[in-house]
Design an enzyme around this catalytic site. Structure first.
Site, PDB file in Angstrom:
ATOM      1  N   LYS A  80    -116.309  93.222   9.560  1.00  0.00           N
ATOM      2  CA  LYS A  80    -116.366  94.750   8.805  1.00  0.00           C
ATOM      3  C   LYS A  80    -117.584  95.119   8.173  1.00  0.00           C
ATOM      4  O   LYS A  80    -117.958  95.840   8.004  1.00  0.00           O
ATOM      5  CB  LYS A  80    -114.742  95.208   8.563  1.00  0.00           C
ATOM      6  CG  LYS A  80    -114.023  95.217   9.423  1.00  0.00           C
ATOM      7  CD  LYS A  80    -112.701  95.309   9.554  1.00  0.00           C
ATOM      8  CE  LYS A  80    -111.234  95.222  10.994  1.00  0.00           C
ATOM      9  NZ  LYS A  80    -110.311  95.163  11.040  1.00  0.00           N
ATOM     10  N   GLN A 120    -106.198  95.295   6.256  1.00  0.00           N
ATOM     11  CA  GLN A 120    -106.123  94.932   7.799  1.00  0.00           C
ATOM     12  C   GLN A 120    -104.513  93.974   7.664  1.00  0.00           C
ATOM     13  O   GLN A 120    -103.660  93.784   6.955  1.00  0.00           O
ATOM     14  CB  GLN A 120    -107.436  93.195   7.206  1.00  0.00           C
ATOM     15  CG  GLN A 120    -106.763  92.369   8.194  1.00  0.00           C
ATOM     16  CD  GLN A 120    -107.918  93.079   8.940  1.00  0.00           C
ATOM     17  OE1 GLN A 120    -108.530  93.685   8.489  1.00  0.00           O
ATOM     18  NE2 GLN A 120    -107.731  92.763  10.171  1.00  0.00           N
ATOM     19  N   ASP A 151    -108.329 103.769  10.869  1.00  0.00           N
ATOM     20  CA  ASP A 151    -107.956 103.309  11.667  1.00  0.00           C
ATOM     21  C   ASP A 151    -107.611 103.749  12.699  1.00  0.00           C
ATOM     22  O   ASP A 151    -106.876 103.233  13.612  1.00  0.00           O
ATOM     23  CB  ASP A 151    -107.272 102.276  10.769  1.00  0.00           C
ATOM     24  CG  ASP A 151    -107.876 100.518  10.639  1.00  0.00           C
ATOM     25  OD1 ASP A 151    -108.879 100.065  11.454  1.00  0.00           O
ATOM     26  OD2 ASP A 151    -107.348 100.000  10.048  1.00  0.00           O
TER      27      ASP A 151
END
Ligand code: NAP
Length: 280
Positions: free
Chosen positions: A53, A97, A120
């Site tokens: 990422k 995460q 997200d």
């Protein structure tokens, strides 16, 4: 039947290039798009995802800030960091995460992120916005599925769409997005009585079941489009999906491979959400 392989790597590359151009335009206006990436503990798989990422951010000209917290971090400490990042005007997007260590309640953490920075798309406000057709961040993997279909010129409107899986991050949002594109959508799960009978009706079959090579040719209608969301590492180190590609592909009109299908789209859509976060 000859089938089209949907090239997720190439489509993800196109999207990341579009993001790079937009990030540059923002930079010329004095805006540096910034993503805060929070990792708790040192799970090796999470480490790989986080590195990928950050690498994508670099390639797209998006600044990424790293917060690496030790495994034993308590919930309060993490919530305090999120609160700080919520208040920081220089931070456009926040990504925590997952999975988090057991002592931390993931739901609480997701809900603590400012919905306007939730790149997200996991916050209940964004999940709700998707449900009611309002503006908001969409979970990256399902958003990527729609882009794969659209950019491969596969029509969704009026098609029988079957999604296997109802998780909050893949199955449910994928179904809602297909519905928003005017597909006729059926969602299957572990309690579906006759899975094969349902999947054989699908013009577009999205497989997010989490079981290696679970979908074989007898589940698929001749000429269907098959999107394989699964990622599994085989004993020989190679990757495979939830679909048995070799048996299914010859029946399809189009299919995504693993690797190189849905996988690369997830990070590309994260970049796209980071660009969108500037206007939130
Ligand atoms: P998950 O949370 O484990 O959900 C799996 C779903 O499949 C559940 O809804 C489950 O039903 C259903 N299911 C399980 N066995 C079934 C059966 N025999 N028949 C019908 N349905 C069944 O998984 P997920 O997080 O959605 O992920 C799915 C797959 O996508 C995994 O392989 C994951 O690694 C992969 N993935 C890939 C990406 C990417 O970037 N490409 C991103 C996320 C996930 P119940 O709800 O009834 O239990």
């Amino acid at each position: 039947m000859s089938y089209q392989i949907i090239d997720g790597k190439a489509i993800a590359g196109e999207i990341k290039e579009e993001c790079r151009v937009k990030a540059e335009e923002y930079r010329e206006k004095g805006i540096e798009i910034t993503l805060a990436v929070v990792q708790v503990g040192s799970d090796p798989a999470s480490g790989v995802y986080v590195r990928n990422k950050k690498r994508a951010c670099e390639a797209c000209g998006i600044r990424s800030l790293s917060y690496e917290l030790p495994e034993e971090t308590c919930e309060v400490e993490l919530l305090e960091l999120i609160e700080k990042l919520n208040r920081d005007e220089a931070v456009n997007g926040i990504l925590v995460q997952l999975p988090l260590p057991g002592q931390i309640d993931e739901k609480k953490v997701i809900q603590a992120i400012d919905a306007k920075k939730d790149v997200d798309g996991f916050h209940p406000m964004n999940a709700g916005a998707l449900c009611t057709g309002e503006r908001g961040f969409v979970s990256c993997t399902p958003a990527g599925i729609i882009q794969l279909l659209k950019r491969s010129r596969i029509a969704i409107a009026g098609k029988e769409c079957v999604v296997i899986g109802r998780s909050n991050i893949v199955g449910k949002p994928a179904a809602l997005l297909l519905l928003a594109e005017n597909g006729t959508v059926t969602v299957c799960h572990s309690r579906t009585a006759d899975l094969k009978e349902v999947t054989k009706r699908a013009d577009i079959l999205v497989v997010a079941v989490g079981k290696p090579k679970f979908i074989t040719a007898e589940y698929v209608k001749e000429g269907a489009v098959v999107i394989d969301v699964g990622i599994h590492r085989k004993e020989n180190g190679k990757l495979c999906g939830d679909v048995d590609f070799d048996s299914v592909a010859p029946k399809c009109s189009a299919i995504t491979p693993v690797p190189g299908g849905v996988g690369p789209m997830t990070i590309a859509m994260l970049m796209s959400n980071c660009i969108a976060s500037v206007d939130e």
